[in-house]
Write a protein that holds these residues in place. Structure first.
Motif, PDB file in Angstrom:
ATOM      1  N   VAL A   3      -5.171   6.068   1.114  1.00 31.31           N
ATOM      2  CA  VAL A   3      -5.995   4.904   1.443  1.00 31.31           C
ATOM      3  C   VAL A   3      -7.184   5.279   2.318  1.00 31.31           C
ATOM      4  CG1 VAL A   3      -6.014   2.643   2.579  1.00 31.31           C
ATOM      5  CG2 VAL A   3      -4.045   3.328   1.196  1.00 31.31           C
ATOM      6  N   LYS A  38      -9.567   6.909  -0.606  1.00 32.39           N
ATOM      7  CA  LYS A  38     -10.131   5.587  -0.896  1.00 32.39           C
ATOM      8  C   LYS A  38      -9.691   5.054  -2.263  1.00 32.39           C
ATOM      9  CE  LYS A  38     -12.610   5.904   2.909  1.00 32.39           C
ATOM     10  NZ  LYS A  38     -12.269   5.140   4.123  1.00 32.39           N
ATOM     11  N   ALA A  59      -8.259   2.671  -5.126  1.00 31.50           N
ATOM     12  CA  ALA A  59      -8.459   1.232  -5.323  1.00 31.50           C
ATOM     13  C   ALA A  59      -7.145   0.498  -5.539  1.00 31.50           C
ATOM     14  CB  ALA A  59      -9.381   0.997  -6.514  1.00 31.50           C
ATOM     15  N   HIS A  60      -6.116   1.233  -5.905  1.00 31.02           N
ATOM     16  CA  HIS A  60      -4.820   0.612  -6.211  1.00 31.02           C
ATOM     17  C   HIS A  60      -3.682   1.450  -5.640  1.00 31.02           C
ATOM     18  CE1 HIS A  60      -7.079  -1.703  -9.217  1.00 31.02           C
ATOM     19  NE2 HIS A  60      -7.581  -0.539  -9.605  1.00 31.02           N
ATOM     20  N   VAL A 106      -3.876  -0.487   5.455  1.00 32.61           N
ATOM     21  CA  VAL A 106      -3.611  -1.056   4.135  1.00 32.61           C
ATOM     22  C   VAL A 106      -3.947  -2.541   4.133  1.00 32.61           C
ATOM     23  CG1 VAL A 106      -1.827  -1.627   2.432  1.00 32.61           C
ATOM     24  CG2 VAL A 106      -1.858   0.639   3.494  1.00 32.61           C
ATOM     25  N   GLN A 143      -7.691  -3.174   4.106  1.00 31.82           N
ATOM     26  CA  GLN A 143      -8.341  -2.933   2.822  1.00 31.82           C
ATOM     27  C   GLN A 143      -7.982  -4.000   1.797  1.00 31.82           C
ATOM     28  OE1 GLN A 143     -10.678  -0.881   3.907  1.00 31.82           O
ATOM     29  NE2 GLN A 143     -10.478   0.517   2.186  1.00 31.82           N
ATOM     30  N   GLU A 166     -10.793  -4.447  -1.202  1.00 28.97           N
ATOM     31  CA  GLU A 166     -11.081  -3.084  -1.629  1.00 28.97           C
ATOM     32  C   GLU A 166      -9.839  -2.330  -2.092  1.00 28.97           C
ATOM     33  OE1 GLU A 166     -13.115  -1.239   1.599  1.00 28.97           O
ATOM     34  OE2 GLU A 166     -14.845  -2.584   1.481  1.00 28.97           O
ATOM     35  N   LEU A 167      -8.680  -2.946  -1.943  1.00 30.84           N
ATOM     36  CA  LEU A 167      -7.418  -2.324  -2.337  1.00 30.84           C
ATOM     37  C   LEU A 167      -6.482  -3.388  -2.882  1.00 30.84           C
ATOM     38  CD1 LEU A 167      -5.509   0.223  -2.259  1.00 30.84           C
ATOM     39  CD2 LEU A 167      -4.775  -0.582  -0.004  1.00 30.84           C
TER      40      LEU A 167
END
Length: 216
Positions: free
Chosen positions: A95, A99, A101-102, A180, A183, A188-189
């Motif tokens: 994360v 970076k 995304a999932h 987490v 984000q 963003e996540l």
């Protein structure tokens, strides 16, 4: 290190076969990965079970997934106590540094770790209940969810439901990590929970709206 031995011949042969075929056919791609580094779009947290072949399920190429495997695909709660935490470190790296995304938690059928948790909760696994059992203490992460399945009479269905609770527990615990949660709230996540039926090749995804797993 006197205990380190040569690789078994069958693995040596398989390596040379891969080098002569898959690697040779995609050498430019491998060299690019080595030069440019990894930029995976998703992290997958799956079980160590040898029957769960993450890249095959999704037809993934090298460099596409950042994969972390442990017993029963569990994520512990956020606990910055200065100790060594392999899963938490992997989540942080995925994360914060990569970076992604999932973050996908992938559970599966016939999970030995989940069955061990069931056996502990029923008093049938004294070895796992021992303080020096690494597996037992790891499965303590899931142990509180036993109450949710304790009334299910069919052993197979009971195990299946606890396997899915293992996925949901990991999703819940992921949100205890401040970076987490930040984000996710920023958009963003995204977090995803999956359960894979090994024998049937099925895949189910947890739906927060329906509060249940549904076929993909």
């Amino acid at each position: 290190m006197d205990n380190a031995k040569p690789l078994p011949n069958y693995l040596v042969q398989r390596y040379h076969g891969w080098k002569a075929t898959s690697y040779a056919e995609n050498e430019a791609w491998y060299r690019r990965l080595a030069t440019d580094g990894q930029h995976p779009r998703a992290m997958i947290i799956s079980c160590c079970d040898s029957r769960v072949h993450v890249t095959s399920i999704f037809g993934a190429d090298q460099g596409e997934f950042f994969i972390h495997r442990n017993i029963a695909n569990l994520v512990p709660p956020y606990q910055p106590d200065g100790q060594q935490h392999g899963t938490s470190a992997a989540v942080e790296y995925a994360v914060q540094s990569l970076k992604v995304a999932h973050v996908i938690v992938l559970g599966h059928s016939s999970c030995g770790g989940v069955q061990g948790c069931l056996d502990m909760c029923k008093g049938n696994a004294p070895a796992l209940d021992a303080k020096d059992s690494f597996v037992g203490r790891w499965m303590d992460i899931l142990r509180p969810k036993y109450d949710a399945v304790s009334d299910i009479e069919d052993p197979k269905e009971q195990a299946r439901q606890l396997e899915k609770h293992a996925v949901m527990t990991s999703l819940e615990n992921l949100m205890t990590f401040p970076f987490v949660a930040q984000q996710v709230k920023a958009g963003e996540l995204t977090l995803h929970g999956l359960w894979h039926n090994i024998g049937e090749g099925g895949l189910e995804c947890y739906s927060a709206d329906k509060e249940m797993f549904r076929p993909v």
